[in-house]
Design a protein around this motif. Structure first.
Motif, PDB file in Angstrom:
ATOM      1  N   SER A  42       0.851  -1.193   0.000  1.00  0.00           N
ATOM      2  CA  SER A  42       0.000   0.000   0.000  1.00  0.00           C
ATOM      3  C   SER A  42       0.883   1.237   0.000  1.00  0.00           C
ATOM      4  O   SER A  42       2.027   1.215   0.462  1.00  0.00           O
ATOM      5  N   PHE A  43       0.362   2.283  -0.586  1.00  0.00           N
ATOM      6  CA  PHE A  43       1.028   3.571  -0.633  1.00  0.00           C
ATOM      7  C   PHE A  43       0.054   4.618  -0.125  1.00  0.00           C
ATOM      8  O   PHE A  43      -1.151   4.494  -0.302  1.00  0.00           O
ATOM      9  N   LEU A  52       2.334   9.566  -3.618  1.00  0.00           N
ATOM     10  CA  LEU A  52       2.344   9.395  -5.073  1.00  0.00           C
ATOM     11  C   LEU A  52       1.764  10.574  -5.837  1.00  0.00           C
ATOM     12  O   LEU A  52       2.028  10.722  -7.033  1.00  0.00           O
ATOM     13  N   SER A  53       0.992  11.403  -5.179  1.00  0.00           N
ATOM     14  CA  SER A  53       0.285  12.476  -5.901  1.00  0.00           C
ATOM     15  C   SER A  53       1.234  13.454  -6.586  1.00  0.00           C
ATOM     16  O   SER A  53       0.891  14.016  -7.620  1.00  0.00           O
ATOM     17  N   CYS A  91      -4.620  13.735 -10.396  1.00  0.00           N
ATOM     18  CA  CYS A  91      -5.209  12.399 -10.590  1.00  0.00           C
ATOM     19  C   CYS A  91      -5.899  11.969  -9.300  1.00  0.00           C
ATOM     20  O   CYS A  91      -5.384  12.194  -8.202  1.00  0.00           O
ATOM     21  N   SER A  92      -7.021  11.297  -9.456  1.00  0.00           N
ATOM     22  CA  SER A  92      -7.710  10.735  -8.295  1.00  0.00           C
ATOM     23  C   SER A  92      -6.931   9.521  -7.801  1.00  0.00           C
ATOM     24  O   SER A  92      -6.095   8.973  -8.542  1.00  0.00           O
ATOM     25  N   VAL A 102      -4.495   7.059 -10.021  1.00  0.00           N
ATOM     26  CA  VAL A 102      -3.111   6.760  -9.644  1.00  0.00           C
ATOM     27  C   VAL A 102      -2.913   5.242  -9.627  1.00  0.00           C
ATOM     28  O   VAL A 102      -1.927   4.726 -10.159  1.00  0.00           O
ATOM     29  N   GLN A 103      -3.851   4.516  -9.032  1.00  0.00           N
ATOM     30  CA  GLN A 103      -3.747   3.052  -8.983  1.00  0.00           C
ATOM     31  C   GLN A 103      -3.737   2.460 -10.391  1.00  0.00           C
ATOM     32  O   GLN A 103      -2.933   1.586 -10.689  1.00  0.00           O
TER      33      GLN A 103
END
Length: 145
Positions: A103-104, A109-110, A116-117, A121-122
């Motif tokens: 998990s991140f 990551l944003s 990006c939602s 992102v996933q």
């Protein structure tokens, strides 16, 4: 009477008593919380021989049964179809809660995926992983020639 005096429900007292049908090694695992109480109750319906087979499988696989696995073994035992091979197979199955997860945090990551939602992102991370995998396969195939 015991339930009234202890503050436990009559059903819970019955479950505690049911645990006395476990072989000592499995009961100890329940006491140490290596096996959940509800799982121990279900396993208490197995014969002593089946419990011994289960103990061996637990030690061999270094895994304890989930509630659904215990219920499955109880049903097989009651129908006369539980044996050591089936116990081993059931215990060796991966349980959803024992699978490793990655998990991140979204904010980690944003910065790489602006505007990006989390779902986007996933999706993009999966595409990147697939592309990387395909690149490594191509390189391996080239090296094999």
């Amino acid at each position: 009477m015991i339930a009234e005096n202890s503050g436990e429900s009559a059903r819970q007292i019955q479950r505690y008593i049911r645990l006395t049908n476990l072989i000592p090694q499995l009961l100890k695992m329940v006491d140490e919380e290596r096996i959940a109480f509800s799982v121990g109750v279900e396993l208490s319906y197995l014969s002593e021989y089946e419990q011994q087979d289960l103990l061996e499988a637990i030690e061999l696989e270094d895994k304890t049964p989930s509630l659904s696995q215990a219920i499955q073994m109880k049903k097989l035992s009651q129908s006369g179809r539980l044996d050591s091979k089936i116990i081993e197979r059931i215990i060796s199955e991966d349980k959803p809660n024992q699978r490793e997860k990655i998990s991140f945090q979204y904010d980690e990551l944003s910065k790489y995926f602006p505007k990006c939602s989390p779902q986007e992102v996933q999706r993009r991370m999966m595409k990147l992983a697939q592309a990387d995998y395909q690149r490594r396969v191509r390189n391996r195939n080239r090296e094999a020639r």
